[in-house]
Motif scaffolding. Structure first.
Motif, short mmCIF file in Angstrom:
data_model
loop_
_atom_site.label_atom_id
_atom_site.label_comp_id
_atom_site.label_asym_id
_atom_site.label_seq_id
_atom_site.Cartn_x
_atom_site.Cartn_y
_atom_site.Cartn_z
N ASP A 1 2.00 5.03 -8.98
CA ASP A 1 2.89 6.19 -9.02
C ASP A 1 4.36 5.78 -8.91
N ASP B 1 -2.67 -0.40 -8.09
CA ASP B 1 -3.13 0.86 -7.51
C ASP B 1 -4.41 0.67 -6.70
N THR B 2 -5.17 -0.36 -7.01
CA THR B 2 -6.34 -0.68 -6.19
C THR B 2 -5.90 -1.30 -4.86
N PRO C 1 -3.68 2.28 -2.94
CA PRO C 1 -4.07 3.52 -3.64
C PRO C 1 -3.25 4.72 -3.17
N ALA C 2 -3.25 5.73 -4.00
CA ALA C 2 -2.59 6.98 -3.63
C ALA C 2 -3.45 7.72 -2.62
N GLY C 3 -2.82 8.38 -1.72
CA GLY C 3 -3.51 9.16 -0.69
C GLY C 3 -2.54 10.18 -0.14
N TYR C 4 -2.26 10.09 1.14
CA TYR C 4 -1.30 10.97 1.79
C TYR C 4 0.09 10.74 1.19
N GLU D 1 -12.41 -2.62 -5.79
CA GLU D 1 -12.09 -3.29 -4.53
C GLU D 1 -12.98 -4.51 -4.32
N LYS E 1 2.29 8.44 -2.02
CA LYS E 1 2.08 7.98 -3.39
C LYS E 1 1.52 6.56 -3.39
N GLY E 2 0.79 6.24 -4.44
CA GLY E 2 0.23 4.91 -4.60
C GLY E 2 1.17 3.99 -5.35
#
Length: 184
Positions: free
Chosen positions: A65, A52-53, A56-59, A116, A61-62
């Motif tokens: 997820d 997930d790093t 990452p999730a944003g607009y 990060e 899914k990460g």
């Protein structure tokens, strides 16, 4: 008749209470789905946080997820040779110690920018002592990207896969075409 039921229940409860102290609930269980790897549930959660790093999730899914950590473990278990599996397991086991040494805390207690930075530190290190962690992280990064891009969510919702290039329509101006951009 009720006395017999009561005695049977009492015997079962007593037997259960005798066996409870023998059970060790503090030990982290090894996941049996991955026969060639000795991965615990806490290591699987750590792998999910690393993935997930990386994505990452944003607009959209990460990586966590989409359960990319399971894809990584399956690929390492099934497709990597035994030396690579050992290197992956050793790097996964040593990653929290490296995170504590370079970031000050274990990986799951760090904030996102610090996570990060720990990953960048591992990838930029040239030392021989960080070789297993670097190999582990390179394998994780490769399979994270592969699993993310091949997931059902990406293939159906973000960039729909089309087996055939599409219907032919010769009357479309090039200026009217819009391209799908998944990277920005």
């Amino acid at each position: 008749m009720k006395r017999r039921d009561a005695l049977r229940s009492l015997a079962l409860i007593t037997g259960g209470l005798v066996l409870v102290p023998a059970c060790d609930f503090s030990k982290d269980d090894i996941l049996s789905a991955y026969k060639n790897l000795n991965v615990t549930t806490s290591q699987q959660k750590l792998l999910a946080q690393i993935a997930d790093t990386i994505i990452p999730a944003g607009y959209i899914k990460g990586a966590s997820d989409l359960a990319v950590q399971d894809f990584i473990l399956v690929m390492v278990n099934d497709c990597v040779d035994s030396e690579g599996q050992k290197s992956f397991s050793d790097g996964l086991s040593a990653f929290d110690a490296f995170s504590k040494k370079s970031g000050g805390k274990v990986f799951d207690k760090l904030e996102v920018p610090q996570r990060e930075q720990v990953l960048k530190t591992v990838l930029a290190s040239e030392g021989e002592e960080d070789k297993t962690i670097r190999a582990f992280l390179n394998t994780t990064k490769r399979f994270t990207i592969q699993g993310f891009m091949m997931s059902e969510y990406i293939m159906t919702n973000v960039k729909p896969y089309s087996l055939i290039p599409g219907d032919y329509n010769g009357e479309v101006l090039i200026a009217d075409l819009k391209s799908e951009k998944i990277n920005g």
